[in-house]
Design a protein around this motif. Sequence first.
Motif, PDB file in Angstrom:
ATOM      1  N   TYR A 219      33.410 -15.083   4.881  1.00 14.71           N
ATOM      2  CA  TYR A 219      32.710 -15.944   3.929  1.00 14.71           C
ATOM      3  C   TYR A 219      31.386 -16.439   4.517  1.00 14.71           C
ATOM      4  O   TYR A 219      30.346 -16.423   3.860  1.00 14.71           O
ATOM      5  CB  TYR A 219      33.604 -17.130   3.552  1.00 14.71           C
ATOM      6  CG  TYR A 219      32.921 -18.126   2.655  1.00 14.71           C
ATOM      7  CD1 TYR A 219      32.709 -17.855   1.312  1.00 14.71           C
ATOM      8  CD2 TYR A 219      32.477 -19.343   3.163  1.00 14.71           C
ATOM      9  CE1 TYR A 219      32.072 -18.763   0.486  1.00 14.71           C
ATOM     10  CE2 TYR A 219      31.836 -20.257   2.351  1.00 14.71           C
ATOM     11  CZ  TYR A 219      31.640 -19.967   1.013  1.00 14.71           C
ATOM     12  OH  TYR A 219      31.003 -20.865   0.204  1.00 14.71           O
ATOM     13  N   LEU A 220      31.433 -16.876   5.775  1.00  8.01           N
ATOM     14  CA  LEU A 220      30.229 -17.404   6.417  1.00  8.01           C
ATOM     15  C   LEU A 220      29.176 -16.320   6.663  1.00  8.01           C
ATOM     16  O   LEU A 220      27.987 -16.627   6.742  1.00  8.01           O
ATOM     17  CB  LEU A 220      30.587 -18.107   7.727  1.00  8.01           C
ATOM     18  CG  LEU A 220      31.411 -19.388   7.584  1.00  8.01           C
ATOM     19  CD1 LEU A 220      31.813 -19.914   8.951  1.00  8.01           C
ATOM     20  CD2 LEU A 220      30.636 -20.443   6.805  1.00  8.01           C
ATOM     21  N   MET A 221      29.612 -15.075   6.775  1.00 12.64           N
ATOM     22  CA  MET A 221      28.673 -13.975   7.010  1.00 12.64           C
ATOM     23  C   MET A 221      28.305 -13.271   5.703  1.00 12.64           C
ATOM     24  O   MET A 221      27.876 -12.124   5.721  1.00 12.64           O
ATOM     25  CB  MET A 221      29.278 -12.971   7.984  1.00 12.64           C
ATOM     26  CG  MET A 221      29.497 -13.524   9.342  1.00 12.64           C
ATOM     27  SD  MET A 221      27.921 -13.942  10.067  1.00 12.64           S
ATOM     28  CE  MET A 221      28.405 -14.381  11.688  1.00 12.64           C
ATOM     29  N   ASN A 222      28.502 -13.926   4.583  1.00 10.16           N
ATOM     30  CA  ASN A 222      28.132 -13.400   3.261  1.00 10.16           C
ATOM     31  C   ASN A 222      28.825 -12.080   2.937  1.00 10.16           C
ATOM     32  O   ASN A 222      28.219 -11.175   2.365  1.00 10.16           O
ATOM     33  CB  ASN A 222      26.620 -13.248   3.140  1.00 10.16           C
ATOM     34  CG  ASN A 222      25.912 -14.573   3.245  1.00 10.16           C
ATOM     35  OD1 ASN A 222      26.416 -15.576   2.766  1.00 10.16           O
ATOM     36  ND2 ASN A 222      24.767 -14.589   3.898  1.00 10.16           N
ATOM     37  N   GLY A 223      30.068 -11.943   3.322  1.00 11.53           N
ATOM     38  CA  GLY A 223      30.845 -10.765   2.961  1.00 11.53           C
ATOM     39  C   GLY A 223      30.649  -9.558   3.844  1.00 11.53           C
ATOM     40  O   GLY A 223      31.288  -8.540   3.635  1.00 11.53           O
ATOM     41  N   HIS A 224      29.762  -9.632   4.823  1.00 14.27           N
ATOM     42  CA  HIS A 224      29.589  -8.507   5.737  1.00 14.27           C
ATOM     43  C   HIS A 224      30.765  -8.489   6.708  1.00 14.27           C
ATOM     44  O   HIS A 224      31.159  -9.517   7.246  1.00 14.27           O
ATOM     45  CB  HIS A 224      28.286  -8.632   6.514  1.00 14.27           C
ATOM     46  CG  HIS A 224      27.086  -8.473   5.630  1.00 14.27           C
ATOM     47  ND1 HIS A 224      26.850  -9.261   4.531  1.00 14.27           N
ATOM     48  CD2 HIS A 224      26.069  -7.603   5.689  1.00 14.27           C
ATOM     49  CE1 HIS A 224      25.726  -8.894   3.956  1.00 14.27           C
ATOM     50  NE2 HIS A 224      25.222  -7.876   4.641  1.00 14.27           N
TER      51      HIS A 224
ATOM     52  N   GLN B  47      33.283  -8.385   9.624  1.00 18.66           N
ATOM     53  CA  GLN B  47      33.355  -8.827  11.017  1.00 18.66           C
ATOM     54  C   GLN B  47      34.644  -8.264  11.602  1.00 18.66           C
ATOM     55  O   GLN B  47      35.644  -8.137  10.908  1.00 18.66           O
ATOM     56  CB  GLN B  47      33.388 -10.352  11.097  1.00 18.66           C
ATOM     57  CG  GLN B  47      32.108 -11.010  10.672  1.00 18.66           C
ATOM     58  CD  GLN B  47      30.993 -10.729  11.654  1.00 18.66           C
ATOM     59  OE1 GLN B  47      31.185 -10.871  12.849  1.00 18.66           O
ATOM     60  NE2 GLN B  47      29.855 -10.301  11.155  1.00 18.66           N
TER      61      GLN B  47
END
Length: 66
Positions: free
Chosen positions: A14-19, A21
């Motif tokens: 969520y914090l990485m905009n869906g990219h 991890q």
Amino acid sequence: MDLVSLLFTYLGLYLMNGHGQPALLYLVPCTLGVTVILGLVRGELKELWNYSPESSSATTNLTGEA
């Protein structure tokens, strides 16, 4: 505890905009953390850290073999 690790993974996504991890970034520390904490609480951390199959007699005692 696996649920907490999974929640950390979704939070990271969520914090990485869906990219994507790596899930291991969150899952491994949580899994190892539980293992280390239980080892400390039970007083077995030194045995866990220095484990070797040759010195383990608990396995043979559980199977009933000498």
